[in-house]
Design a protein around this motif. Structure first.
Motif, short mmCIF file in Angstrom:
data_model
loop_
_atom_site.label_atom_id
_atom_site.label_comp_id
_atom_site.label_asym_id
_atom_site.label_seq_id
_atom_site.Cartn_x
_atom_site.Cartn_y
_atom_site.Cartn_z
N LEU A 132 42.51 54.58 28.75
CA LEU A 132 42.79 54.14 30.12
C LEU A 132 42.31 55.14 31.18
O LEU A 132 42.28 54.82 32.36
N ARG A 133 41.95 56.35 30.77
CA ARG A 133 41.45 57.34 31.73
C ARG A 133 40.08 56.98 32.29
O ARG A 133 39.67 57.50 33.34
N LYS A 134 39.36 56.11 31.61
CA LYS A 134 38.02 55.75 32.07
C LYS A 134 38.11 55.03 33.42
O LYS A 134 38.95 54.14 33.61
N PRO A 135 37.28 55.39 34.38
CA PRO A 135 37.32 54.76 35.70
C PRO A 135 37.23 53.24 35.66
O PRO A 135 37.86 52.56 36.45
N LYS A 136 36.47 52.69 34.71
CA LYS A 136 36.37 51.23 34.60
C LYS A 136 37.73 50.61 34.29
O LYS A 136 38.08 49.55 34.80
N ASN A 137 38.48 51.29 33.43
CA ASN A 137 39.80 50.76 33.09
C ASN A 137 40.77 50.89 34.24
O ASN A 137 41.62 50.01 34.46
N GLU A 271 31.15 44.36 40.72
CA GLU A 271 29.76 44.02 40.38
C GLU A 271 29.00 45.26 39.92
O GLU A 271 28.21 45.20 38.97
N LYS A 272 29.26 46.40 40.56
CA LYS A 272 28.56 47.64 40.20
C LYS A 272 28.97 48.13 38.82
O LYS A 272 28.13 48.54 38.02
N MET A 273 30.28 48.09 38.49
CA MET A 273 30.77 48.68 37.26
C MET A 273 30.77 47.71 36.08
O MET A 273 30.66 48.11 34.92
N PHE A 274 30.89 46.39 36.36
CA PHE A 274 30.98 45.41 35.29
C PHE A 274 29.85 44.39 35.31
O PHE A 274 29.75 43.58 34.38
N GLY A 275 29.03 44.39 36.36
CA GLY A 275 27.95 43.43 36.46
C GLY A 275 28.44 42.01 36.63
O GLY A 275 27.75 41.04 36.28
N ARG A 276 29.63 41.84 37.19
CA ARG A 276 30.24 40.52 37.33
C ARG A 276 30.48 40.23 38.81
O ARG A 276 31.17 40.98 39.50
N GLU A 277 29.87 39.17 39.31
CA GLU A 277 30.08 38.78 40.70
C GLU A 277 31.39 38.01 40.81
O GLU A 277 31.64 37.08 40.04
N VAL A 278 32.23 38.42 41.75
CA VAL A 278 33.47 37.68 42.00
C VAL A 278 33.14 36.46 42.86
O VAL A 278 32.66 36.60 43.98
N VAL A 279 33.38 35.29 42.31
CA VAL A 279 33.07 34.03 43.01
C VAL A 279 34.38 33.43 43.51
O VAL A 279 35.29 33.17 42.73
N VAL A 280 34.46 33.23 44.82
CA VAL A 280 35.64 32.57 45.40
C VAL A 280 35.45 31.07 45.25
O VAL A 280 34.50 30.50 45.79
N ILE A 419 42.45 38.26 34.27
CA ILE A 419 41.72 39.54 34.37
C ILE A 419 40.54 39.54 33.40
O ILE A 419 39.45 40.02 33.72
N MET A 420 40.75 38.99 32.23
CA MET A 420 39.69 38.90 31.23
C MET A 420 38.48 38.16 31.80
O MET A 420 37.33 38.59 31.65
N LYS A 421 38.72 37.05 32.47
CA LYS A 421 37.63 36.26 33.05
C LYS A 421 37.07 36.90 34.32
O LYS A 421 35.87 36.82 34.58
N LEU A 422 37.95 37.52 35.09
CA LEU A 422 37.51 38.14 36.34
C LEU A 422 36.50 39.25 36.08
O LEU A 422 35.53 39.42 36.82
N PHE A 423 36.71 40.02 35.00
CA PHE A 423 35.83 41.13 34.68
C PHE A 423 34.83 40.78 33.57
O PHE A 423 34.04 41.63 33.18
N ASP A 424 34.91 39.56 33.06
CA ASP A 424 34.05 39.12 31.96
C ASP A 424 34.23 40.04 30.74
O ASP A 424 33.26 40.51 30.15
#
Length: 443
Positions: A132-137, A271-280, A419-424
Motif C-alpha cells: 500500500l506504500r506505492k503511490p498508485k495504491n 490517466e497518468k498513473m493508470f492509463g484510464r480515462e475517467v468517463v462521466v 474502484i476496480m472498473k474506475l482504475f481498470d
C-alpha cells in the motif's frame, strides 16, 4: 517547525521547510547523494553534499523505506520548468539537517524501485501494508474517499437518512445459503449478507429514504478475481416509488454526479498513473431486459451458461454491445425471472414469472443489484413460501409489513467493484484495503 507535505513544499521555493516520509530510492552520482523522499502526497528529490559532513555521513547509511525527517531549502530546477507550473519533480531540497525516525529491513516486496516486475498478487497480499506504500495504491484510496464523499453528498442533499444496521442477525438476510454462522451466547447468529431487511424496516418506520455504508459478509467458496468474503457495501432504499425504474433513475444520477467530481479532481492523475480515462456517463443509462440481453448474446454466438441470469462472459459481451452501439460504459439489465431472484422482489403484474428487478453493469462487471420490493404482507408471505423459506424464522421481518408499509425499492452497490472498473484493475483484491477470501484471514 511545522511539517510540510511534498505537494505543499513545492509552493515554497527559496524557503526552509521540514519534510517527513520514507526513503523511496537512494542513489549516488559521484560524491553527491540523492534520495527521493516519499509521503502521502508525492515524491521529492533531496540532495546531500559532502560539505555538510555530519548530515552527509548519516545520509550514506540511508536505505529504502527508512523513515526520516529532513529540514532544508526548496530549490527550483530550471531545466524542468514547463509553463511556470511547478510540480514535485521540478524542485528539489538542499538539506540542512537529517534525522532517522525509523530504520527498515530490506522489504520483502519492492516499493520504490523503478522498472521492477510486479510481484504476484498473493505475495503482495501477504505484505499488504508494504504494498500500500506505492503511490498508485495511495491514489486508489484518495479517489475512493472522494467517491464516498460524493455519494454521501448526493444522498444527504436529497433527504436520505443514514442508518447503521446490525451485522449480527437471527436469520439469513437472503436465501439462507452462503452465510457465516457464529456462536451467540447460548444460541447462534449469522453475519449479515446485506442490510436488506433493515433498510425495509426503515421504510416501514416512515424514514422514506435511507442509505448505509457498511460491511457485508458472504460465505461464498469463490476464488475469482471479483469475489471476497467480506467487503464494503453501499445500500439505499426509497419509499413511494411507482416501479423499479424510479430506483434506477436515482442511482444513475448519483453515479454520474460522483464520477463528475472524480474526473474534475483526479482525472488527470488517474490517466497518468493508470492509463484510464475517467468517463462521466450521460443520463439516462442504456437499459436492456434480460430477455433482450439473451437475444443479443445468441446473435453474437455467446453460450447461454445461466438460464435467466448472466455469466461473467455474458456480462462482458453485453457491455461490449452497449459500448459499440451507444458509446456508454454502463447498462442496466432488467426484469430478471422469479427463479433467480430473492423472495422479496416484487413480481411483474403483466408477467408474474418476472421480477421488477435490475443489475447494473459497468464495463462488463456487475456493480449493483436492485429491485422494487414486495410491500404487501399477504403477497410477501406467499412468495416466501413459494421459495421454500421458513416463514417462522422470518417472522421478525414479515412483521414489518403488517402495519402499513409504503411501496419501496432500492439497491446494493459494491464500491470495491466500482474502484476496480474506475482504475481498470484486474483483481478486486487491489481495490480493497485488506482482502478477505476463502483462504485469507491475515494480515
Amino acid at each position: 517547525m511545522p511539517r510540510f507535505l511534498v505537494k505543499d513544499a513545492v509552493k515554497h521555493i527559496g524557503e526552509k521547510v521540514r519534510l517527513c516520509g520514507w526513503v523511496n530510492v537512494r542513489r549516488a552520482h559521484g560524491k553527491i547523494l540523492f534520495i527521493d523522499l516519499r509521503d502521502i502526497s508525492g515524491v521529492m528529490q533531496v540532495v546531500f553534499v559532502p560539505s555538510n559532513k555530519e548530515v552527509y555521513e548519516l545520509a550514506e547509511t540511508l536505505r529504502p523505506e527508512w523513515v526520516v525527517e529532513i529540514i532544508g531549502q526548496v530549490v527550483k530546477r530550471p531545466e524542468n520548468m514547463v509553463n511556470d507550473k511547478i510540480e514535485s519533480g521540478q524542485v528539489e531540497m538542499s538539506v540542512e539537517s537529517l534525522k532517522v525516525l525509523a530504520e527498515a529491513e530490506t522489504p520483502p516486496i519492492p516499493v520504490g524501485e523503478e522498472n521492477t516486475e510486479e510481484v504476484e498478487i498473493d505475495k503482495r497480499m501477504d505484505w499488504r501494508w508494504i504494498d500500500l506504500r506505492k503511490p498508485k495504491n495511495a491514489l486508489i484510496f484518495e479517489v475512493w474517499t472522494l467517491m464516498e464523499e460524493s455519494f454521501r453528498k448526493y444522498w444527504t442533499s436529497n433527504n436520505y437518512l443514514e442508518i447503521h444496521s446490525p451485522k449480527l442477525i437471527a436469520a439469513a438476510s437472503e436465501s439462507g445459503a452462503e452465510v457465516f454462522e457464529v456462536k451467540y451466547f447460548k444460541t447462534k447468529a449469522y453475519l449479515a449478507q446485506s442490510p436488506q431487511f433493515y433498510k425495509q424496516m426503515a421504510m416501514a418506520s416512515g424514514f422514506e429514504k435511507v442509505f448505509e455504508v457498511g460491511p457485508v459478509f458472504r460465505a461464498e467458496p469463490s476464488f475469482t478475481s471479483r469475489h471476497a468474503t467480506e467487503f464494503t457495501g453501499y445500500d439505499a432504499e426509497i419509499s413511494f416509488i411507482n416501479s423499479h425504474y424510479d430506483v434506477i433513475e436515482e442511482e444513475e444520477r448519483m453515479i454520474a454526479y460522483g464520477l463528475q467530481q472524480i474526473k474534475e479532481i483526479y482525472g488527470e492523475k488517474i490517466e497518468k498513473m493508470f492509463g484510464r480515462e475517467v468517463v462521466v456517463p450521460s443520463v439516462p443509462f442504456p437499459r436492456l431486459s434480460i430477455k433482450e440481453a439473451k437475444a443479443i448474446l445468441k446473435k453474437r454466438k455467446i453460450k447461454n451458461e445461466r438460464e435467466g441470469d448472466l455469466s461473467p462472459e455474458e456480462e462482458r459481451e453485453v457491455s461490449n454491445y452497449i459500448k459499440e452501439k451507444y458509446g456508454h460504459e454502463f447498462v442496466f439489465v432488467t426484469e430478471y425471472p422469479v427463479s433467480v431472484r430473492p423472495f422479496y422482489h416484487m413480481h411483474d403484474e403483466k408477467d408474474p414469472t418476472l421480477t421488477k428487478s435490475f443489475d447494473l453493469l459497468w464495463n462488463g462487471l456487475e456493480i449493483t443489484t436492485g429491485a422494487q420490493r414486495e410491500h404487501r404482507y399477504d403477497v410477501l408471505m406467499k412468495q416466501a413460501k413459494q421459495k421454500g423459506m421458513n416463514v417462522k424464522k422470518l417472522k421478525f421481518y414479515l412483521d414489518f409489513f403488517k402495519y402499513g408499509c409504503p411501496p419501496h425499492g432500492g439497491y446494493g452497490m459494491g464500491p470495491n467493484r466500482m474502484i476496480m472498473k474506475l482504475f481498470d484493475l484486474d483483481n478486486v483484491r487491489d481495490a480493497m484495503f485488506v482482502y478477505r477470501g476463502v483462504k485469507r484471514l491475515t494480515p
